[in-house]
Motif scaffolding. Sequence first.
Motif, PDB file in Angstrom:
ATOM      1  N   ILE A 178       0.855  -1.189   0.000  1.00  0.00           N
ATOM      2  CA  ILE A 178       0.000   0.000   0.000  1.00  0.00           C
ATOM      3  C   ILE A 178       0.887   1.233   0.000  1.00  0.00           C
ATOM      4  O   ILE A 178       1.726   1.414   0.887  1.00  0.00           O
ATOM      5  CB  ILE A 178      -0.931   0.004   1.227  1.00  0.00           C
ATOM      6  N   ARG A 179       0.690   2.036  -1.045  1.00  0.00           N
ATOM      7  CA  ARG A 179       1.425   3.304  -1.151  1.00  0.00           C
ATOM      8  C   ARG A 179       0.412   4.423  -1.259  1.00  0.00           C
ATOM      9  O   ARG A 179      -0.788   4.196  -1.380  1.00  0.00           O
ATOM     10  CB  ARG A 179       2.317   3.283  -2.399  1.00  0.00           C
ATOM     11  N   GLU A 180       0.917   5.631  -1.266  1.00  0.00           N
ATOM     12  CA  GLU A 180       0.036   6.790  -1.366  1.00  0.00           C
ATOM     13  C   GLU A 180      -0.809   6.760  -2.635  1.00  0.00           C
ATOM     14  O   GLU A 180      -1.987   7.105  -2.625  1.00  0.00           O
ATOM     15  CB  GLU A 180       0.925   8.043  -1.361  1.00  0.00           C
ATOM     16  N   ASP A 181      -0.215   6.311  -3.732  1.00  0.00           N
ATOM     17  CA  ASP A 181      -0.890   6.359  -5.027  1.00  0.00           C
ATOM     18  C   ASP A 181      -1.381   5.002  -5.539  1.00  0.00           C
ATOM     19  O   ASP A 181      -1.940   4.911  -6.623  1.00  0.00           O
ATOM     20  CB  ASP A 181       0.046   6.979  -6.076  1.00  0.00           C
ATOM     21  N   ALA A 182      -1.184   3.938  -4.762  1.00  0.00           N
ATOM     22  CA  ALA A 182      -1.596   2.618  -5.246  1.00  0.00           C
ATOM     23  C   ALA A 182      -1.797   1.634  -4.099  1.00  0.00           C
ATOM     24  O   ALA A 182      -1.176   1.742  -3.051  1.00  0.00           O
ATOM     25  CB  ALA A 182      -0.537   2.068  -6.196  1.00  0.00           C
ATOM     26  N   HIS A 183      -2.678   0.685  -4.343  1.00  0.00           N
ATOM     27  CA  HIS A 183      -2.921  -0.416  -3.403  1.00  0.00           C
ATOM     28  C   HIS A 183      -2.806  -1.691  -4.235  1.00  0.00           C
ATOM     29  O   HIS A 183      -3.737  -2.056  -4.945  1.00  0.00           O
ATOM     30  CB  HIS A 183      -4.325  -0.260  -2.817  1.00  0.00           C
ATOM     31  N   ASN A 184      -1.643  -2.342  -4.173  1.00  0.00           N
ATOM     32  CA  ASN A 184      -1.389  -3.504  -5.022  1.00  0.00           C
ATOM     33  C   ASN A 184      -1.369  -4.793  -4.218  1.00  0.00           C
ATOM     34  O   ASN A 184      -0.894  -4.819  -3.085  1.00  0.00           O
ATOM     35  CB  ASN A 184      -0.038  -3.367  -5.741  1.00  0.00           C
ATOM     36  N   LEU A 185      -1.860  -5.850  -4.846  1.00  0.00           N
ATOM     37  CA  LEU A 185      -1.823  -7.174  -4.248  1.00  0.00           C
ATOM     38  C   LEU A 185      -0.850  -8.031  -5.057  1.00  0.00           C
ATOM     39  O   LEU A 185      -0.933  -8.095  -6.280  1.00  0.00           O
ATOM     40  CB  LEU A 185      -3.210  -7.832  -4.289  1.00  0.00           C
ATOM     41  N   PHE A 186       0.078  -8.674  -4.360  1.00  0.00           N
ATOM     42  CA  PHE A 186       1.007  -9.602  -5.003  1.00  0.00           C
ATOM     43  C   PHE A 186       0.672 -10.987  -4.469  1.00  0.00           C
ATOM     44  O   PHE A 186       0.579 -11.169  -3.252  1.00  0.00           O
ATOM     45  CB  PHE A 186       2.462  -9.219  -4.701  1.00  0.00           C
TER      46      PHE A 186
END
Length: 194
Positions: free
Chosen positions: A52-60
């Motif tokens: 989770i970053r300021e500009d994205a919420h990624n799932l790996f």
Amino acid sequence: MIDYIKGEIAELTPTSVTVETGGIGYLIHISLNTYTALSGQKSTKLFISEIIREDAHNLFGFYDKYERELFLLLISVSGIGANTARMILSSLNPQELVAVITSGNVDALKSVKGIGLKTAQRVIIDLKDKVKAEGVELNSLLASTVNPAGEEATAALVMLGFPQQASQKVVSKILKDSPESTVEEIIKTSLKML
């Protein structure tokens, strides 16, 4: 935090999979190792690492816990982001990666796209001891993930209040000595050893 997502495979590409569960499609970034494991399957259970970053919420997503553990170790290294870690795990399978790190094979890591000499050296220096010492040892993690009884027993021991790492080590030792043990037998033996 999401530990895993289980559901139907709606779409699969070499870099991502959409897993539908509960009417929601989750876009999950995957390595080539996981892609190979998922090819031809209709449903899956993927172990997840959320970035989770300021500009994205990624799932790996990873087909087994061992690959996810290596991913988490890789992103702990300064200069290695989630996509670079995924690239490393796509170029080398988990067993090869552990062998490369423990043997200090800088050239094998440099062969991965986007990894230069300094980054390769940093990965080896930062992770050499962790891969050996932290219970991320190849045999222990593979034994508990390959054997569902081992995975279940480890989860039960953790719920009883024992540390995850110690539980995994004890369970793997038991499975190494007697691979056909039931969950109950593993837990009873573990309680005597912990």
